[in-house]
Motif scaffolding. Structure first.
Motif, PDB file in Angstrom:
ATOM      1  N   ILE A 148      37.651  37.608  43.765  1.00  0.00           N
ATOM      2  CA  ILE A 148      38.478  36.413  43.944  1.00  0.00           C
ATOM      3  C   ILE A 148      39.861  36.800  44.471  1.00  0.00           C
ATOM      4  O   ILE A 148      40.407  36.161  45.371  1.00  0.00           O
ATOM      5  CB  ILE A 148      38.575  35.643  42.610  1.00  0.00           C
ATOM      6  CG1 ILE A 148      37.209  35.078  42.232  1.00  0.00           C
ATOM      7  CG2 ILE A 148      39.597  34.528  42.698  1.00  0.00           C
ATOM      8  CD1 ILE A 148      37.151  34.469  40.864  1.00  0.00           C
ATOM      9  N   ARG A 149      40.387  37.895  43.916  1.00  0.00           N
ATOM     10  CA  ARG A 149      41.695  38.357  44.390  1.00  0.00           C
ATOM     11  C   ARG A 149      41.613  38.699  45.880  1.00  0.00           C
ATOM     12  O   ARG A 149      42.503  38.352  46.673  1.00  0.00           O
ATOM     13  CB  ARG A 149      42.135  39.579  43.577  1.00  0.00           C
ATOM     14  CG  ARG A 149      43.598  39.914  43.638  1.00  0.00           C
ATOM     15  CD  ARG A 149      44.032  40.636  44.897  1.00  0.00           C
ATOM     16  NE  ARG A 149      43.242  41.824  45.170  1.00  0.00           N
ATOM     17  CZ  ARG A 149      43.633  43.051  44.875  1.00  0.00           C
ATOM     18  NH1 ARG A 149      44.796  43.237  44.322  1.00  0.00           N
ATOM     19  NH2 ARG A 149      42.861  44.074  45.156  1.00  0.00           N
ATOM     20  N   LEU A 157      48.251  48.663  31.649  1.00  0.00           N
ATOM     21  CA  LEU A 157      48.506  49.847  32.471  1.00  0.00           C
ATOM     22  C   LEU A 157      48.540  51.101  31.626  1.00  0.00           C
ATOM     23  O   LEU A 157      47.993  52.131  32.003  1.00  0.00           O
ATOM     24  CB  LEU A 157      49.830  49.675  33.207  1.00  0.00           C
ATOM     25  CG  LEU A 157      49.740  48.779  34.409  1.00  0.00           C
ATOM     26  CD1 LEU A 157      51.058  48.154  34.705  1.00  0.00           C
ATOM     27  CD2 LEU A 157      49.246  49.577  35.587  1.00  0.00           C
ATOM     28  N   ALA A 172      37.322  39.638  33.354  1.00  0.00           N
ATOM     29  CA  ALA A 172      38.279  40.742  33.374  1.00  0.00           C
ATOM     30  C   ALA A 172      38.825  40.942  34.777  1.00  0.00           C
ATOM     31  O   ALA A 172      38.108  40.787  35.768  1.00  0.00           O
ATOM     32  CB  ALA A 172      37.608  42.020  32.887  1.00  0.00           C
ATOM     33  N   PHE A 173      40.086  41.276  34.860  1.00  0.00           N
ATOM     34  CA  PHE A 173      40.684  41.541  36.163  1.00  0.00           C
ATOM     35  C   PHE A 173      41.400  42.889  36.188  1.00  0.00           C
ATOM     36  O   PHE A 173      41.129  43.733  37.034  1.00  0.00           O
ATOM     37  CB  PHE A 173      41.663  40.426  36.532  1.00  0.00           C
ATOM     38  CG  PHE A 173      42.455  40.724  37.767  1.00  0.00           C
ATOM     39  CD1 PHE A 173      41.859  40.714  39.007  1.00  0.00           C
ATOM     40  CD2 PHE A 173      43.794  41.053  37.668  1.00  0.00           C
ATOM     41  CE1 PHE A 173      42.586  41.017  40.137  1.00  0.00           C
ATOM     42  CE2 PHE A 173      44.527  41.348  38.801  1.00  0.00           C
ATOM     43  CZ  PHE A 173      43.920  41.331  40.039  1.00  0.00           C
ATOM     44  N   GLY A 190      36.538  38.902  39.243  1.00  0.00           N
ATOM     45  CA  GLY A 190      37.993  38.797  39.280  1.00  0.00           C
ATOM     46  C   GLY A 190      38.561  39.455  40.522  1.00  0.00           C
ATOM     47  O   GLY A 190      39.433  38.911  41.205  1.00  0.00           O
ATOM     48  N   LEU A 218      40.415  46.425  38.182  1.00  0.00           N
ATOM     49  CA  LEU A 218      41.412  46.760  39.207  1.00  0.00           C
ATOM     50  C   LEU A 218      41.924  48.184  39.011  1.00  0.00           C
ATOM     51  O   LEU A 218      42.049  48.952  39.951  1.00  0.00           O
ATOM     52  CB  LEU A 218      42.586  45.771  39.139  1.00  0.00           C
ATOM     53  CG  LEU A 218      43.746  46.022  40.100  1.00  0.00           C
ATOM     54  CD1 LEU A 218      43.364  45.588  41.500  1.00  0.00           C
ATOM     55  CD2 LEU A 218      44.998  45.280  39.663  1.00  0.00           C
ATOM     56  N   LEU A 219      42.207  48.539  37.747  1.00  0.00           N
ATOM     57  CA  LEU A 219      42.851  49.823  37.481  1.00  0.00           C
ATOM     58  C   LEU A 219      41.841  50.946  37.308  1.00  0.00           C
ATOM     59  O   LEU A 219      42.131  52.089  37.632  1.00  0.00           O
ATOM     60  CB  LEU A 219      43.723  49.715  36.213  1.00  0.00           C
ATOM     61  CG  LEU A 219      44.867  48.713  36.287  1.00  0.00           C
ATOM     62  CD1 LEU A 219      45.451  48.464  34.921  1.00  0.00           C
ATOM     63  CD2 LEU A 219      45.944  49.221  37.221  1.00  0.00           C
TER      64      LEU A 219
END
Lengths: 280, 283
Positions: free
Chosen positions: B239-240, B113, B220-221, B236, B225-226
């Motif tokens: 899949i989420r 983060l 990588a997730f 990733g 995402l961020l």
């Protein structure tokens, strides 16, 4: 003439290109951390650059966040920080505790078993974290497990095992069987010889493994993102839920605390394993 | 003598670690079992339906995007990792070496983060880059480098760079200076030495590092995402989405198996490539 991979003099375009690419790498690695640090000292409410004035107001805000406990919110920063620390410490103790005897057996035992076990314990490192997170979530949900904080600890332990085992193994590598034999011939029991002689000699590697486990668990985001619940949530998850819509400077000040803690711990690990083993 | 490692002692000593890794092995098995389940939300019966359901253009695009981004990020990371490894091994002062090690290692360890915040501050619409360019009058409207593929790519390169640098450092340490000196004394230029001597000697290490970096990036997730917003659907993230809004657990498990399969194929391919190219050198 001395020839090197990186010529110290001359070298023309070769030297220029190598240095340029290395500088790009250093910038890509460090710029985000540097900017976060600079902006955390901004006096403004927004995150515009450059900061018009410098202040420590966001740091005092962070300290205020931690001291004025908001009892109503279940997901307060205090409780998620405490959860993070408790998880990290338990993960650290368990992973090191199980890796020391394993490292001893692998170092003393059959070479073939050793390479097989090393492979097995490297698997969590190459296994995609998302899949691991989802797999643990599916297990916990479909078996309806109610195990509180352990739903985060168990996956974290698996995640740090490769790092801890590698540190313990390299710590074992320099310890010959003779020191144990000497202790036993002086009347110590075999277990006593391990406890009093081998483990103190492994100390640096054990400490490096402990710190590694602590850092990785404390900073882990992906698996925890799947496993957290309203009651059990860690600091990275709290930071995510706070900044999912917008970024506010107090989170940056909090980030600087984390950066400083991580750097200090990495320096410690680096000193402990100084030159004897690589970090990976 | 009593110090001999008996079977029972060896077992007793390795048992705690085996118990600790058991949940991980269980998770691996569980995700496989779920991917061939007949039901979407629980394990029941056998079916290949979860895999068949994934054969859509949408999922195909996701796989292609994932492979493409992971590949580009790997190339970029390798381009910077080799010079960094040279620099790291030729630094004399222990302080400089230690500082560089920490600078490179930090992105792998540090809370993702914090790094995402850094990229947002750097590249966001009112970030460092855009406000600098605007104050020089180079651009009028902010250029968007975040929440698209560029942002994700930068984040991937940054977080995977340490995984490339450290294995290459250990292969660089293994190069004997005599090879370089021999080439140089025969009149080879720096570039010639680099391509004809250094790279062939480093080749196994380079392929090994590249395959780890690729596998890391493909799965990588947090970075997509961020930094990718909703627009960069790497595997990733896809899949989420199957888990969280759709509750298609068996589908997510099947997609996960495909991701594992893809990364394993790549690593085997890299190992094979390393073998055949090094055979060519020997001949």
């Amino acid at each position: 003439m001395r020839v090197d991979l990186l010529p110290t003099e001359g070298g023309g375009t070769y030297r220029f290109v190598i240095i340029l690419l290395a500088i790009c790498g250093i910038l890509i690695s460090s710029l985000p951390v540097i900017v976060v640090t600079i902006m955390s000292f901004s006096a403004a409410d927004n995150t515009g650059f450059p900061p018009e004035a410098l202040s420590l107001r966001w740091y005092s805000e962070v300290i205020a966040m931690f001291t004025t406990e908001d009892a109503n919110s279940a997901q307060s920063v205090v409780s998620s920080t405490i959860t993070s620390l408790v998880v990290a410490v338990i993960v650290m103790v368990i992973s090191t505790g199980v890796c020391i005897p394993l490292a001893y057996v692998l170092a003393r035992g059959d070479r073939r078993i050793r390479s097989g076990m090393e492979l097995l314990f490297t698997l969590p490192l190459v296994f995609p974290l998302v899949i691991l997170g989802i797999a643990f979530l599916l297990i916990a949900e479909s078996l309806r497990l109610d195990i509180g904080i352990w739903r985060i600890i168990i996956p974290h332990v698996a995640l740090v095992l490769p790092f801890v085992l590698r540190n313990c193994l390299s710590a074992m590598s320099g310890i010959s069987l003779e020191v144990e034999e000497a202790a036993v011939s002086l009347g110590a029991s075999p277990l006593r010889a391990i406890w009093d002689i081998v483990i103190p000699m492994m100390k640096a590697g054990i400490l490096a493994g402990l710190i590694f486990a602590l850092i990785i668990s404390f900073n882990e985001f992906t698996i925890t993102f799947f496993m957290y619940t309203v009651d059990v949530s860690t600091l990275p998850i709290w930071m995510y839920s706070r900044t999912v819509s917008s970024l506010d400077p107090s989170t940056l000040a909090l980030s600087v605390f984390i950066i400083v803690a991580d750097v200090v711990l990495i320096v410690l690990v680096d000193k402990l394993i100084a030159g004897r083993a690589s970090l990976f | 003598m009593s110090l001999q490692l008996t079977k029972s002692k060896a077992l007793a000593f390795s048992l705690p670690a085996l118990i600790a890794i058991l949940p991980f092995l269980g998770a691996c098995f569980y995700i496989f079992r779920f991917s061939i389940s007949g039901e979407q939300s629980r394990i029941e019966g056998f079916s290949i339906q979860p895999y068949v359901d994934l054969m859509t253009p949408y999922f195909g695009r996701t796989v292609w995007l994932t492979l493409r981004l992971a590949f580009i990020a790997t190339i970029l990371a390798m381009l910077m990792a080799v010079p960094l490894a040279f620099l790291l091994t030729s630094l004399r002062s222990p302080f400089a070496r230690r500082s560089l090690t920490i600078v490179i290692l930090l992105p792998l360890i540090l809370n993702l983060l914090v790094q995402a915040y850094g990229w947002i501050l750097l590249l966001g619409p009112s970030g460092v880059l855009n406000s600098t360019l605007r104050s020089f009058g180079i651009i009028e409207r902010p250029i968007f480098l975040l929440f698209n593929e560029t942002g994700v790519l930068l984040g991937l390169v940054q977080t995977s760079l340490p995984l490339a640098v450290f294995p290459i450092v250990s292969s660089v340490r293994g190069i004997s200076r005599e090879h370089l000196e021999a080439a140089s004394s025969l009149g080879a230029s720096h570039w010639r030495i680099f391509f004809d001597v250094t790279v062939p000697l480093l080749r196994p290490g380079l392929f090994g590092a590249a395959s780890i970096v690729f596998a890391f990036n493909a799965s990588a997730f947090a970075i997509p995402l961020l930094l990718g917003g909703r627009r960069v659907q790497m595997m990733g993230i896809a899949i989420r989405d199957m888990i969280s809004p759709l509750f298609n657990w068996s589908g997510a498990a099947a997609a996960g198996m495909i991701l594992i399969f893809v990364t394993m194929i790549t690593m085997l391919f890299a190992a094979w490539l390393a073998r055949i190219t090094s055979e060519k050198v020997e001949r």
